[in-house]
Design a protein around this motif. Structure first.
Motif, PDB file in Angstrom:
ATOM      1  N   ASN A 164       2.202 -12.113 -33.598  1.00 26.08           N
ATOM      2  CA  ASN A 164       2.761 -12.723 -34.775  1.00 26.08           C
ATOM      3  C   ASN A 164       4.085 -12.728 -34.885  1.00 26.08           C
ATOM      4  O   ASN A 164       4.571 -13.351 -35.704  1.00 26.08           O
ATOM      5  N   ILE A 169       9.648  -9.571 -31.486  1.00 24.51           N
ATOM      6  CA  ILE A 169       9.243  -8.304 -31.311  1.00 24.51           C
ATOM      7  C   ILE A 169       9.071  -8.225 -29.540  1.00 24.51           C
ATOM      8  O   ILE A 169       9.526  -7.379 -29.066  1.00 24.51           O
ATOM      9  N   THR A 239       3.450  -2.718 -30.287  1.00 22.46           N
ATOM     10  CA  THR A 239       3.240  -3.216 -31.732  1.00 22.46           C
ATOM     11  C   THR A 239       1.951  -3.759 -31.686  1.00 22.46           C
ATOM     12  O   THR A 239       1.627  -4.634 -30.939  1.00 22.46           O
ATOM     13  N   GLU A 265       4.425   1.032 -33.372  1.00 22.10           N
ATOM     14  CA  GLU A 265       4.540   0.348 -34.543  1.00 22.10           C
ATOM     15  C   GLU A 265       3.138  -0.534 -35.089  1.00 22.10           C
ATOM     16  O   GLU A 265       2.986  -1.527 -34.218  1.00 22.10           O
ATOM     17  N   ILE A 455       9.144  -8.139 -47.532  1.00 20.39           N
ATOM     18  CA  ILE A 455       8.984  -8.640 -46.013  1.00 20.39           C
ATOM     19  C   ILE A 455      10.516  -8.951 -45.335  1.00 20.39           C
ATOM     20  O   ILE A 455      11.330  -9.081 -46.273  1.00 20.39           O
ATOM     21  N   GLY A 456      10.549  -9.171 -44.103  1.00 22.66           N
ATOM     22  CA  GLY A 456      11.628  -9.740 -43.367  1.00 22.66           C
ATOM     23  C   GLY A 456      12.983  -8.752 -43.449  1.00 22.66           C
ATOM     24  O   GLY A 456      14.266  -9.191 -43.424  1.00 22.66           O
ATOM     25  N   PHE A 464      13.255  -1.187 -39.423  1.00 24.46           N
ATOM     26  CA  PHE A 464      11.937  -1.245 -39.758  1.00 24.46           C
ATOM     27  C   PHE A 464      10.990  -0.316 -39.244  1.00 24.46           C
ATOM     28  O   PHE A 464      10.974  -0.243 -37.775  1.00 24.46           O
TER      29      PHE A 464
HETATM   30  C1  UN1 Z   1       5.068  -7.072 -37.888  1.00 23.91           C
HETATM   31  O1  UN1 Z   1       4.345  -7.857 -38.416  1.00 23.91           O
HETATM   32  O2  UN1 Z   1       4.287  -6.867 -36.858  1.00 23.91           O
HETATM   33  O3  UN1 Z   1       9.848  -6.847 -42.077  1.00 23.91           O
HETATM   34  C2  UN1 Z   1       6.204  -6.257 -38.023  1.00 23.91           C
HETATM   35  C3  UN1 Z   1       9.124  -7.678 -41.614  1.00 23.91           C
HETATM   36  C4  UN1 Z   1       9.067  -7.722 -40.258  1.00 23.91           C
HETATM   37  C5  UN1 Z   1       7.932  -7.326 -39.807  1.00 23.91           C
HETATM   38  C6  UN1 Z   1       7.523  -7.028 -38.244  1.00 23.91           C
HETATM   39  N1  UN1 Z   1      10.175  -7.062 -39.332  1.00 23.91           N
HETATM   40  O4  UN1 Z   1       8.430  -8.618 -42.109  1.00 23.91           O
END
Ligand code: UN1
Length: 510
Positions: A164, A169, A239, A265, A455-456, A464
């Protein structure tokens, strides 16, 4: 304005096909060929990919272990400069990377732009952080003594990344591991390996010594089992799902060799709490964005909206209106808000959940699905859930669950959120400061967002990462992230010893 210069280059890239293969030591390794299909146009071939085989892992681990001492001894400033050159190259190749995000991972063009920017940010941020934090530190002590702290790479690190965020990432993990002085085995997500291959090629172009990084696309279970049980592995940065993180942890626990660290994560069951003092328009704007951006395929995405009953009718009316306006469609069109899910399996799993809730008569609102689409599309949908209880399973896609609560039930709501065991993002909409502070005190989450979307997270601005079932920390894009990628060595020297070191050196020189 950002689009004008990109437009033409992007069009050309959207017509291309790519080839990717396992890569190590500057060479493509043999693999078994797989066709890569586009998630939103099933007739379309995006490229071909060679999958690595678990039998290739031992030789790769040998090579990475052999390259470690030299890379670890490379000055931090040199490793940081490499990431800065990579950031420049990513920007120069924005159109191609954007096209790959769109064609291979089904991301909308806006999501793709954000993704490339985040990848660039990770490179520049970790470079700056390494220059500042990974230098030798002198510690205070009594006179006659010198105490120093050194940071060194741990050894061979495996980076396992999700589809995703196939660029941000993927590169965020690798950038951190490399700048900290580790050599890296990168295992990209099965569904997004073409873009990973391009990212690695750019890393080499930026000047990375080819022996320092291996790219092994392929089946996560067999490859992962091979390197997670390898004696030379020093750490894993992962992740993905909580389930897979547990599996990795078990394999690391049983493997011979050094005790390996796991930086994970994982998932979330993210909620938003809306009390009666909130502004309904703002709530709906932020809820829709948080739940349906990237077709809900973010671990940070909003899944459960808890709304106080006095304000619920207005919020739900606005929500239905906003969802009716969303446009589902091919992600290469700029007007599209919601693209496809990643693959047929993800779609089937989510549709089973949606059909069950529809069967129970819980539907509140649904975005219309245009006809004629040929891909893994699922229309955004919202359901009413009765009673305040923990919704335990994460449903990865554009599904929002709405729960009403009464005045006086706030603590019960937070308790239900905590009871999921996850602890990633939580949104709060309230103009009552006491309410916000109470939730802040009670909620066990890594990222709390107040009167805004959830998000974001921006690199260097909102570090995060979650707790509990959502991850181990430290937070990505935050000031402490690099510290788990390094080992620390403390050297204590008696500078008052007869003649001191300088005198000994002088003797040796005689
Ligand atoms: C993920 O969806 O695996 O804050 C993590 C956010 C992103 C999320 C990343 N950093 O929306």
């Amino acid at each position: 304005s950002e689009w004008q210069p990109l437009q033409q280059a992007l069009q050309a890239q959207l017509g291309r096909q790519w080839q990717a293969a396992p890569l190590f030591g500057g060479q493509r390794l043999a693999g078994s060929g797989q066709a890569v299909h586009c998630p939103w146009d099933r007739q379309r071939l995006v490229g071909t990919l060679q999958w690595a085989d678990a039998a290739q892992v031992p030789a790769v681990m040998d090579g990475l272990a052999a390259a470690f001492p030299r890379w670890s001894a490379t000055p931090v400033a040199e490793r940081a400069a490499l990431l800065e050159r990579l950031a420049d190259l990513l920007e120069a190749h924005r159109a191609e990377l954007l096209a790959l995000c769109c064609l291979e991972a089904g991301k909308t063009l806006q999501d793709g732009l954000d993704e490339v920017r985040e990848a660039v940010d990770f490179c520049r941020y970790y470079a700056a952080l390494a220059r500042e934090r990974l230098l030798r530190g002198e510690l205070p002590g009594p006179t006659g003594e010198r105490n120093e702290l050194f940071y060194e790479g741990r050894g061979v690190f495996a980076c396992i990344s999700p589809w995703n965020f196939p660029l941000a990432i993927f590169l965020g993990q690798i950038a951190a591991a490399l700048v900290a002085g580790n050599t890296v085995l990168a295992k990209p997500a099965e569904q997004a390996s073409l873009i990973a291959m391009r990212a690695v090629e750019l890393l080499l172009e930026a000047g990375l010594p080819p022996a320092v990084l291996a790219l092994l696309p392929g089946d996560g279970a067999t490859l992962g089992t091979a390197f997670c049980s390898d004696a030379r592995l020093a750490g894993v940065c992962f992740t993905g799902s909580t389930e897979t993180a547990r599996l990795i942890n078990r394999q690391l626990a049983d493997k011979p060799g050094p005790l390996a660290v796991l930086i994970a994560e994982t998932g979330g069951q993210n909620a938003m709490i809306v009390d009666s003092t909130a502004l309904p328009e703002q709530v709906v704007k932020d809820a829709v964005q948080s739940a349906f951006t990237s077709a809900g395929q973010r671990c940070s995405a909003l899944r459960v909206l808890y709304v106080q009953e006095d304000i619920a009718p207005r919020v739900l009316e606005l929500l239905a209106g906003a969802m009716a306006e969303l446009r589902v469609g091919p992600p290469d069109r700029r007007a599209t808000d919601v693209g496809p899910l990643i693959d047929g399996e993800a779609r089937a799993t989510l549709l089973a959940h949606i059909d069950r809730l529809k069967g129970e008569g819980r539907l509140i609102a649904e975005t219309p699905l245009p006809s004629g689409l040929d891909g893994h599309f699922v229309a955004p949908v919202a359901f009413a859930i009765e009673g305040i209880h923990a919704l335990e399973r994460e449903h990865f896609g554009p599904v929002l669950h709405v729960v009403r609560y009464a005045a006086g039930e706030l603590e019960q709501v937070v308790a239900a959120i905590n009871a999921t065991g996850y602890g990633l993002t939580l949104g709060v909409h309230s103009r009552n400061d006491d309410t916000v502070r109470r939730i802040e005190r009670l909620a066990r989450v890594g990222n709390l967002y107040v009167n805004r979307n959830q998000i974001g997270a921006v690199v260097g601005v909102q570090p995060f990462g979650g707790l509990g079932l959502s991850g181990t920390g430290p937070k990505a894009g935050g000031p402490n992230y690099l510290l788990r990628f390094v080992s620390e060595r403390c050297t204590a020297t008696n500078t008052a010893a007869v003649g001191g070191n300088a005198a000994l050196l002088a003797l040796g020189n005689d």
